[in-house]
Design a protein around this motif. Sequence first.
Motif: not given
Length: 426
Positions: A288-293, A310-317, A340-348
């Motif tokens: 789960s990501l802390q990064t707000p998206l 997108p879930m209540e806890e934030g984004i889940r990969l 790493h894939w999440g960073s590439a998916l969102f570009g940050r």
Amino acid sequence: MTTIAVIGAGIVGLAVSASLMARGHRVHLYDPNVPGEGTSFGNAGLIANYATAPMASLDTLRSLPRELRRPDASLSVDRRYTPSLLGFGRRFLSAATPARFARNKAALIALIEDAVGAQHALLDALDVPGLFADTGCLQIVRDNDTAAGLDGVAAAKRRDGVECRALTAEEVRGLEPELNAEGLRGGVFFPGTRHLKNPLAVSQTLRRRLESQGLRWHRSRVHALTAQRDGGWRLSTASHQARGEGGGHPHDALVDRVVLCAGIANNALLKALGVQLPVVSERGYHISLQTPLALSRPVGWLAHHFYATPMEEGIRLAGTTEFSASASSPDERRWERLRHWGSALFGRPVSLGGRWLGVRHSTPDGLPVIGAVPGHEGLYLAYGHGHLGLTLSAQTGRLIAAMIDGDELPGYSANLSPGRFMGDRR
């Protein structure tokens, strides 16, 4: 009134309990853990109406060597688990032949069609705002991916009866502006896909509803099943104890029927009865990501076999596939790959808020095991759902209830029978 023991309190066990109780059966649910806190908690949360092709195919066999050699492979096989996969592997090869693949795919398409409607009905009946969203889902392709043309992918899904359309990169970004525009080739949009905002809350809500209607949950582990001469089954159990307090208090219970919904744990109970099925441990990971998206719907990256939901806890990969013993140590690299894939998916860069590992239970032909066990009167199986436990759970319950009551079954139910793996050793 028939008394039925349902062993395993994930979403499948809960859905089976719901269908049986709706028909007037008395249900006792056995699980030492809190219902819904296992693999049913950690999934990607999609009601996967698009999942119409079994994994066992010639295309999979062609791509498998390349996938296993990739340094960032989304699929891996633990060498220590290889002996446990021999029977599974032989049947996988058999299921991948064109004729068997076509037969299994036809059964899966019919099952998925019924299952999506049943799952929507189950969720709608809970009548709790905010449990799910009907915003569809995206599957995206980037420049370095080797996936087929998107128009072809969409056309193939439409031939399977799934509503979808291919999108350009600009159209994908129009739906999800947070996605990384660099290297984005396009995607396929499935407008009819529903996703859960909190999978655990769904299980908890369903459990409370069933308990209010008379479900008895026993926080006990069933460690043996014994058929009775005059019919029915004896369950030998040990009640749950807090850590450090020992193994619990043993006791027995007598029931008329048993439905095994305990995932990979079913194998040990079946082995003691002389039944061995090629259902294996296929582990999945999520972070789960802390990064707000700002993500409106699940987005799957086809090349890496994971979804950002997108879930209540934030984004889940969530996703990937690891054939490994259920109790083996986690592979830390898998969580890092998802990050790493999440960073590439969102570009940050993305930061982690939590990590999870769970055990799926998978069959070689890509179809679940649902039905009566030949030679064991009153014993039924409901497992082997692989990546589709959430999607298929409500229809699994309906099928089990119809089987127990002797009702007419859909034609594809014969393809799900445990007997398909008990007649030969291929």
